[in-house]
Design an enzyme around this catalytic site. Sequence first.
Site, mmCIF file in Angstrom:
data_model
loop_
_atom_site.group_PDB
_atom_site.id
_atom_site.type_symbol
_atom_site.label_atom_id
_atom_site.label_comp_id
_atom_site.label_asym_id
_atom_site.label_seq_id
_atom_site.Cartn_x
_atom_site.Cartn_y
_atom_site.Cartn_z
ATOM 1 N N ARG A 1 1.059 -0.747 0.100
ATOM 2 C CA ARG A 1 -0.322 0.088 -0.100
ATOM 3 C C ARG A 1 0.801 1.398 -0.146
ATOM 4 N NH1 ARG A 1 -5.721 -0.660 1.889
ATOM 5 N NH2 ARG A 1 -5.892 -1.999 0.692
ATOM 6 N N ARG B 1 -7.044 11.169 -7.160
ATOM 7 C CA ARG B 1 -8.529 10.042 -6.659
ATOM 8 C C ARG B 1 -9.974 10.964 -6.708
ATOM 9 N NH1 ARG B 1 -10.911 7.762 -0.840
ATOM 10 N NH2 ARG B 1 -12.184 7.353 -2.277
ATOM 11 N N ARG C 1 -3.702 6.653 1.058
ATOM 12 C CA ARG C 1 -4.094 8.148 1.662
ATOM 13 C C ARG C 1 -3.459 9.049 1.767
ATOM 14 N NH1 ARG C 1 -9.562 4.147 3.618
ATOM 15 N NH2 ARG C 1 -7.323 2.761 3.569
ATOM 16 N N ASP D 1 -6.690 -3.371 -7.638
ATOM 17 C CA ASP D 1 -7.332 -4.472 -5.854
ATOM 18 C C ASP D 1 -7.664 -5.645 -6.052
ATOM 19 O OD1 ASP D 1 -8.189 -2.479 -3.192
ATOM 20 O OD2 ASP D 1 -9.553 -4.365 -4.218
ATOM 21 N N TYR E 1 -14.938 -12.083 0.706
ATOM 22 C CA TYR E 1 -15.389 -10.495 0.837
ATOM 23 C C TYR E 1 -16.756 -11.208 -0.160
ATOM 24 C CZ TYR E 1 -11.162 -7.911 2.676
ATOM 25 O OH TYR E 1 -10.443 -7.602 3.583
HETATM 26 O O1 CP3 Z 1 -0.511 0.496 -3.101
HETATM 27 C C1 CP3 Z 1 -0.440 -1.044 -3.010
HETATM 28 O O2 CP3 Z 1 -0.400 -1.775 -2.342
HETATM 29 C C2 CP3 Z 1 -1.301 -1.189 -4.884
HETATM 30 C C3 CP3 Z 1 -2.248 -0.900 -4.531
HETATM 31 C C4 CP3 Z 1 -3.127 -1.926 -3.692
HETATM 32 C C5 CP3 Z 1 -4.989 -1.637 -3.668
HETATM 33 N N1 CP3 Z 1 -5.309 -2.948 -2.430
HETATM 34 C C6 CP3 Z 1 -5.792 -0.568 -3.324
HETATM 35 C C7 CP3 Z 1 -6.545 -0.028 -2.230
HETATM 36 C C8 CP3 Z 1 -2.965 -3.431 -3.262
HETATM 37 C C9 CP3 Z 1 -1.530 -4.471 -3.311
HETATM 38 C C10 CP3 Z 1 -4.206 -3.982 -2.810
HETATM 39 C C11 CP3 Z 1 -4.756 -5.742 -2.278
HETATM 40 C C12 CP3 Z 1 -5.849 -5.335 -1.744
HETATM 41 N N2 CP3 Z 1 -7.234 -5.138 -1.300
HETATM 42 C C13 CP3 Z 1 -6.021 -6.290 -0.424
HETATM 43 C C14 CP3 Z 1 -4.905 -7.182 0.274
HETATM 44 C C15 CP3 Z 1 -3.710 -6.634 1.280
HETATM 45 C C16 CP3 Z 1 -4.588 -6.442 2.306
HETATM 46 O O3 CP3 Z 1 -4.952 -5.389 2.421
HETATM 47 O O4 CP3 Z 1 -4.657 -7.313 3.186
HETATM 48 C C17 CP3 Z 1 -7.236 -6.157 0.425
HETATM 49 C C18 CP3 Z 1 -8.089 -7.408 1.405
HETATM 50 C C19 CP3 Z 1 -8.329 -6.049 0.164
HETATM 51 C C20 CP3 Z 1 -9.484 -5.158 -0.634
HETATM 52 C C21 CP3 Z 1 -9.485 -4.213 -0.098
HETATM 53 N N3 CP3 Z 1 -9.411 -2.457 -0.552
HETATM 54 C C22 CP3 Z 1 -10.269 -3.013 1.528
HETATM 55 C C23 CP3 Z 1 -11.256 -4.403 2.583
HETATM 56 C C24 CP3 Z 1 -10.185 -2.140 1.145
HETATM 57 C C25 CP3 Z 1 -11.018 -1.079 2.092
HETATM 58 C C26 CP3 Z 1 -9.751 -0.643 3.058
HETATM 59 C C27 CP3 Z 1 -8.934 0.520 2.893
HETATM 60 O O5 CP3 Z 1 -7.593 -0.087 3.372
HETATM 61 O O6 CP3 Z 1 -9.740 1.411 2.243
HETATM 62 C C28 CP3 Z 1 -9.920 -1.722 -0.110
HETATM 63 C C29 CP3 Z 1 -9.730 -0.278 -0.744
HETATM 64 C C30 CP3 Z 1 -8.601 0.347 -0.870
HETATM 65 N N4 CP3 Z 1 -7.505 -0.149 -2.033
HETATM 66 C C31 CP3 Z 1 -7.572 1.430 -1.124
HETATM 67 C C32 CP3 Z 1 -6.127 1.419 -1.548
HETATM 68 C C33 CP3 Z 1 -5.739 2.866 -2.403
HETATM 69 C C34 CP3 Z 1 -8.318 2.159 -0.593
HETATM 70 C C35 CP3 Z 1 -9.181 3.244 -1.653
HETATM 71 C C36 CP3 Z 1 -9.624 4.504 -1.364
HETATM 72 O O7 CP3 Z 1 -9.996 5.289 -0.301
HETATM 73 O O8 CP3 Z 1 -9.013 5.810 -1.852
#
Ligand code: CP3
Length: 359
Positions: free
Chosen positions: A38, A51, A42, A88, A164
């Site tokens: 990540r 975004r 944000r 994602d 999920y």
């Molecule tokens: O920088 C990176 O790592 C690359 C992008 C990336 C994202 N999600 C972007 C993202 C990667 C590799 C993921 C993987 C991901 N997504 C996982 C596995 C890793 C982990 O965190 O356990 C999971 C479970 C998800 C599912 C997911 N996506 C959830 C549960 C959420 C909401 C929670 C949160 O952190 O907001 C997301 C949203 C998400 N994925 C964001 C980002 C940058 C935030 C979105 C935003 O509000 O801008």
Amino acid sequence: MMIEASRVPVDKPLPGRKALIEVLNNAQPWRRPVWFMRQAGRYLPEYQEVRRRAGSFLELCDAPDLACEVTLQPLRRFDLDAAIVFADILLVPRALGCDLSFREGEGPVLSRVVSAEDVGRLSRDGMVGRLGAVYETIGLVKASLAPHVALIGFCGAPWTVASYMIEGGTSGDRPHARRAAHERQPWFDALIELLTETACDYLARQIEAGVDAVQIFDSWAGDLDDGLRQRYCETPIRHIVEGLAARGYGTPVIGFARGIGAAHRGFAEATGIAAISVESSVPVAWMARELAPALPVQGNLDPVAAAIGGPALRRAIEHLVHTMPADRHIFNFGHGVRPDTPPAHVAETLRIIRALDRA
Ligand code: CP3
């Protein structure tokens, strides 16, 4: 037995040498590779800006030029060894036909899959094509990366993605998915099999588009006991690793089965992954002793330490760098960067690692 942390001190990137790939290939890297799960997101004001321009998180994922831009943002600030394509894990269920939205402060919301009929409605045909924006993003990023920076592609592991889909989003401790696993519901087995084949096709396409390594995120692997972990985490991930090899790809696969503790060792053996990513609760000395001789280890700085900064952060980094040999370690967090992390702390983290490795 203590393993002495070996030093790999080089100041300038050597042309074309990617430290991350060198470690993944069990070779001597020109420096200890560092990247952060990540690392785009944000906590960066410039991410928030893009975004807003995109309209929403999903629109950002669907716009290759903007997704490329946010993939590169952390590389402009920090001396990292890898970029990870901005996407994602839940884009896959969406491509299979599930409704997906992200609600502010709530996380993802998905239409639920809880029966054989629901699994039957998922359509794999054209699925890989519906993820075209991701391959396009990879192409754009690839064209702008410095030659020493590796590009990582990724997907969610079948168990985590299935959880999920079954829960319809983020839900407590995933009771419905765990129940379906314990009961070995035939529709659940069919869903896992579908997601396994899909993940293999999707990663193959990402490799074709230009990624240098891939990571499989099994964020909820820690939910499962020995029997279920073998059946629903290890076996599907082994099939993905073998599937890629059978298609002739030598691209290294990093496995992240979060929360499995002492089972990481068996997980690595059972799946055939090239490297293992480890959560923050795993003892660093154990990683050095039990994992690093067998395969490169990624992790496992506590993301909270980076959010706090100061002496807590320095202590945690020193412990990792002094304990993990530089040629068997990929410095990373134990989970994603927290949104409350000041970017200056991430910069400081890199400065401390590089200085310790040069000392
Ligand atoms: O920088 C990176 O790592 C690359 C992008 C990336 C994202 N999600 C972007 C993202 C990667 C590799 C993921 C993987 C991901 N997504 C996982 C596995 C890793 C982990 O965190 O356990 C999971 C479970 C998800 C599912 C997911 N996506 C959830 C549960 C959420 C909401 C929670 C949160 O952190 O907001 C997301 C949203 C998400 N994925 C964001 C980002 C940058 C935030 C979105 C935003 O509000 O801008």
